[in-house]
Design an enzyme around this catalytic site. Sequence first.
Site, PDB file in Angstrom:
ATOM      1  N   LYS A 235       5.676  -4.398  -3.816  1.00 51.58           N
ATOM      2  CA  LYS A 235       7.248  -3.643  -3.308  1.00 51.58           C
ATOM      3  C   LYS A 235       8.169  -4.415  -2.521  1.00 51.58           C
ATOM      4  CE  LYS A 235      11.305  -3.031  -5.027  1.00 51.58           C
ATOM      5  NZ  LYS A 235      12.412  -4.119  -5.832  1.00 51.58           N
TER       6      LYS A 235
ATOM      7  N   ARG B  57       3.716   0.007  -4.760  1.00 49.73           N
ATOM      8  CA  ARG B  57       3.869  -0.532  -3.410  1.00 49.73           C
ATOM      9  C   ARG B  57       2.403  -1.675  -3.061  1.00 49.73           C
ATOM     10  NH1 ARG B  57       7.169   1.785   0.815  1.00 49.73           N
ATOM     11  NH2 ARG B  57       5.631   0.938   2.180  1.00 49.73           N
TER      12      ARG B  57
ATOM     13  N   TRP C 265      -2.510  -2.694  -2.088  1.00 50.30           N
ATOM     14  CA  TRP C 265      -2.420  -4.005  -2.107  1.00 50.30           C
ATOM     15  C   TRP C 265      -3.063  -4.868  -1.006  1.00 50.30           C
ATOM     16  CZ3 TRP C 265      -0.444  -8.501   1.182  1.00 50.30           C
ATOM     17  CH2 TRP C 265       0.523  -9.294   0.232  1.00 50.30           C
TER      18      TRP C 265
ATOM     19  N   GLU D  51       9.008 -14.766 -11.239  1.00 45.46           N
ATOM     20  CA  GLU D  51       7.590 -13.940  -9.879  1.00 45.46           C
ATOM     21  C   GLU D  51       6.958 -13.332 -11.331  1.00 45.46           C
ATOM     22  OE1 GLU D  51      11.851 -11.417  -8.048  1.00 45.46           O
ATOM     23  OE2 GLU D  51       8.966 -10.798  -8.122  1.00 45.46           O
TER      24      GLU D  51
ATOM     25  N   ASN E  54      -2.170   1.720   5.851  1.00 46.23           N
ATOM     26  CA  ASN E  54      -0.680   0.441   4.729  1.00 46.23           C
ATOM     27  C   ASN E  54      -0.736  -0.052   6.658  1.00 46.23           C
ATOM     28  OD1 ASN E  54       1.456  -0.676   4.286  1.00 46.23           O
ATOM     29  ND2 ASN E  54       2.502   0.650   4.255  1.00 46.23           N
ATOM     30  N   GLY E  55      -1.122  -1.383   7.223  1.00 45.46           N
ATOM     31  CA  GLY E  55      -1.102  -2.472   7.500  1.00 45.46           C
ATOM     32  C   GLY E  55      -1.749  -3.453   7.985  1.00 45.46           C
TER      33      GLY E  55
ATOM     34  N   LYS F  65      13.498 -15.645  -9.578  1.00 51.43           N
ATOM     35  CA  LYS F  65      13.511 -14.237 -10.836  1.00 51.43           C
ATOM     36  C   LYS F  65      11.557 -14.669 -11.890  1.00 51.43           C
ATOM     37  CE  LYS F  65      14.594 -11.490  -8.788  1.00 51.43           C
ATOM     38  NZ  LYS F  65      14.695 -11.027  -7.730  1.00 51.43           N
TER      39      LYS F  65
ATOM     40  N   CYS G 258       0.839  -1.021   0.086  1.00 54.35           N
ATOM     41  CA  CYS G 258       0.067  -0.040   0.141  1.00 54.35           C
ATOM     42  C   CYS G 258       0.780   1.607  -0.207  1.00 54.35           C
ATOM     43  CB  CYS G 258      -0.978   0.413   1.186  1.00 54.35           C
ATOM     44  SG  CYS G 258      -2.146  -1.198   1.341  1.00 54.35           S
TER      45      CYS G 258
ATOM     46  N   HIS H 288      17.886 -37.351  -6.294  1.00 53.15           N
ATOM     47  CA  HIS H 288      17.255 -38.524  -5.433  1.00 53.15           C
ATOM     48  C   HIS H 288      16.219 -37.803  -5.319  1.00 53.15           C
ATOM     49  CE1 HIS H 288      21.411 -39.093  -3.838  1.00 53.15           C
ATOM     50  NE2 HIS H 288      21.186 -37.739  -3.949  1.00 53.15           N
TER      51      HIS H 288
ATOM     52  N   GLU I  73      18.671 -17.830  -7.253  1.00 53.36           N
ATOM     53  CA  GLU I  73      17.883 -16.276  -7.281  1.00 53.36           C
ATOM     54  C   GLU I  73      17.476 -16.158  -8.959  1.00 53.36           C
ATOM     55  OE1 GLU I  73      17.286 -13.912  -5.947  1.00 53.36           O
ATOM     56  OE2 GLU I  73      17.487 -12.374  -7.244  1.00 53.36           O
TER      57      GLU I  73
HETATM   58  C1  F6R Z   1      11.855 -10.788  -5.211  1.00 53.02           C
HETATM   59  C2  F6R Z   1      12.337  -8.990  -4.305  1.00 53.02           C
HETATM   60  C3  F6R Z   1      11.505 -10.033  -2.959  1.00 53.02           C
HETATM   61  C4  F6R Z   1      12.092  -8.790  -1.482  1.00 53.02           C
HETATM   62  C5  F6R Z   1      11.864  -9.895  -0.020  1.00 53.02           C
HETATM   63  C6  F6R Z   1      11.735  -9.065   0.773  1.00 53.02           C
HETATM   64  O1  F6R Z   1      12.422  -9.853  -6.380  1.00 53.02           O
HETATM   65  O2  F6R Z   1      11.826  -8.292  -4.573  1.00 53.02           O
HETATM   66  O3  F6R Z   1      11.637 -11.259  -2.582  1.00 53.02           O
HETATM   67  O4  F6R Z   1      13.825  -9.051  -1.603  1.00 53.02           O
HETATM   68  O5  F6R Z   1      10.133  -9.286  -0.483  1.00 53.02           O
HETATM   69  O6  F6R Z   1      12.174  -7.451   0.959  1.00 53.02           O
HETATM   70  P1  F6R Z   1      12.723  -6.506   1.343  1.00 53.02           P
HETATM   71  O7  F6R Z   1      14.584  -6.638   0.955  1.00 53.02           O
HETATM   72  O8  F6R Z   1      12.302  -5.373   0.648  1.00 53.02           O
HETATM   73  O9  F6R Z   1      13.330  -6.822   3.274  1.00 53.02           O
END
Ligand code: F6R
Length: 607
Positions: free
Chosen positions: A602, A27, A74, A487, A100-101, A484, A2, A503, A480
């Site tokens: 984000k 956000r 969100w 998502e 937000n929360g 990527k 949010c 396994h 990683e």
């Molecule tokens: C994936 C991504 C998320 C963040 C996770 C932690 O691309 O960005 O997996 O890494 O939500 O976020 P931060 O680093 O802000 O604590």
Amino acid sequence: MCGIVGYIGKRNAVDVMLQGLSKLEYRGYDSSGIAIVAGGDVLVNKAEGKLVNLQNKIDGMGLESRIGIGHTRWATHGRPSDYNAHPHTSQNGKFAVVHNGIVENYLRLKETYLADEVFTSETDTEVVAHLLEKFYNGSFEETVIKVLDVLEGAYALVMICADEPDKIIACRKDSPMVLGVGDGESFIASDVPALLAYTRECMYIEQGELCVLTQDGITIKNHNLEVIEKEVHTIEWDAEAAEKDGYEHFMLKEIFEQPTVFKKTIAGRIHNNQVQFDFDLSEAQVNSWNKIYIVACGTAYHAGLVGKTIIEKLARIPVEVEIASEFRYREPMMDEHTLVIVISQSGETADTVAALREARNNGCKVLAITNVVGSAIARESDYVVYIWAGPEISVASTKAYTTMLIAEYLLGVYLAQQKGMDNAELRADILNSLQALPEVAEKMLSEEYLARIQSAADSYKDANDIFFIGRGLDWAIALEGSLKLKEISYIHAEAYAAGELKHGTLALVTDETPVIAICVQESTYDKIASNIKEVKAREANVLAIINDGDEETHKFVDETIAIPRIHNFVAPVLAVIPLQLISYYTAKVRGCEIDQPRNLAKSVTVE
Ligand code: F6R
């Protein structure tokens, strides 16, 4: 999670809010809304979907006001819809609230105080608006304090009242919020990019503080409504840093920014083969730690997995890497002899913040690796290593991940150096390689390189499952790469320590399961080569990420993409870049919403 924007001043608040919300869409983006005070009434407009829907809805309405609050959502409580979108209003329509929360006790509050009232949404937030009306005693400020006294959970709340149209009131607990100081105007937002078009002067709000924004300035008060003095900080980011700058997506821009931000992460920290930070750790202090926990979520957790190898190799301190949402629920063994490293781009991730607090309550020192100055994690940690990646807008993290790795190399060297470890030569090699990284990464991102990756990505367009395999540090990178891809392209992907495939998981590998093999770590090269042969025997199509000059791998895989040769220990920083690009181009060819993937946000400020 949010985005919130509030404005009071000489401009039309509607314009300021829409502009600010557009910078916060990362956000949350399932609905948005604004509330203004006009003609003595609170007027609310909301729309499901992206912010553009709200813009289209109010276009031509001639909305004008000097005060307003806005929100991009969100969803947590209640599905995305017009009626669940914020702002929410009290029953008499005099109060409007954006939040937000999560208000955890909202059902109990409804039963206790608001049993006769009619609610128009499924949200927890609407309760706050109704409580404001219920508790109002003619003083907006006193009423907010009364409401806060009964709320449980996490919140950044921004509120307006039709009867007191000269002020916005805001407060926060465990959710981020920043104040913007202007000349004859005041701003509030969830994050800095929303303010940059108007001001660089900002103030950070601590837990439990009450902020009163008027045209003449911002007053911060404590719970007893006594005024608190606050320092004003100048934000160094410029507005352009938060714009797309000609790139089609923020993600691509941020991938391309990596060579530049690598320089920033390193700048001023290496002198005569020694690492310096803004803090000093004595030999005795470092030697007092017999264990390190690295705690983080998502991509930051993956950075932590690389960090484990870095710190164990360089400083010989045992490291455990933990997912923050699991960490505090399993009673981890920690005390004053444990260093807890929290890693977080945003510095606001609720689970990571909670882990940090748990660590401090257990007497541990906490070191944060983060991007956001003034974030909760930066403020509450004992030591901070900023990654200096600049604003990362794309939900999929790229430059924050690679700069987290660089920060970890610097930290590993620093811990070893402060401990007086006998590995000065290795440390010097690593520091030299880190300094070479920006130039090497810059050269790597050529047109031709991108074209090769794009063509590989085209072949994944219709894939249902993709496997990423690697060993050691290459496995950490595989994890990683797979996150990527999932998502942003919505293709199921799994990362496997390649030796583990046989396994169980090998049963899934067929000619319809592309495999991306990371073959960069020389110490495990022979092992991964055998594992590749195992998947080739099941007719999988294999793309290998190799070191430049590797003349072997192409003989037994279908395709190779090389990374420039650099000290093998530092190579993960480069090896992940083709994986970022594969995800990007695969998502693009599949027509996905790259910067704002479905169901994600984000900054994850709910647990
Ligand atoms: C994936 C991504 C998320 C963040 C996770 C932690 O691309 O960005 O997996 O890494 O939500 O976020 P931060 O680093 O802000 O604590």
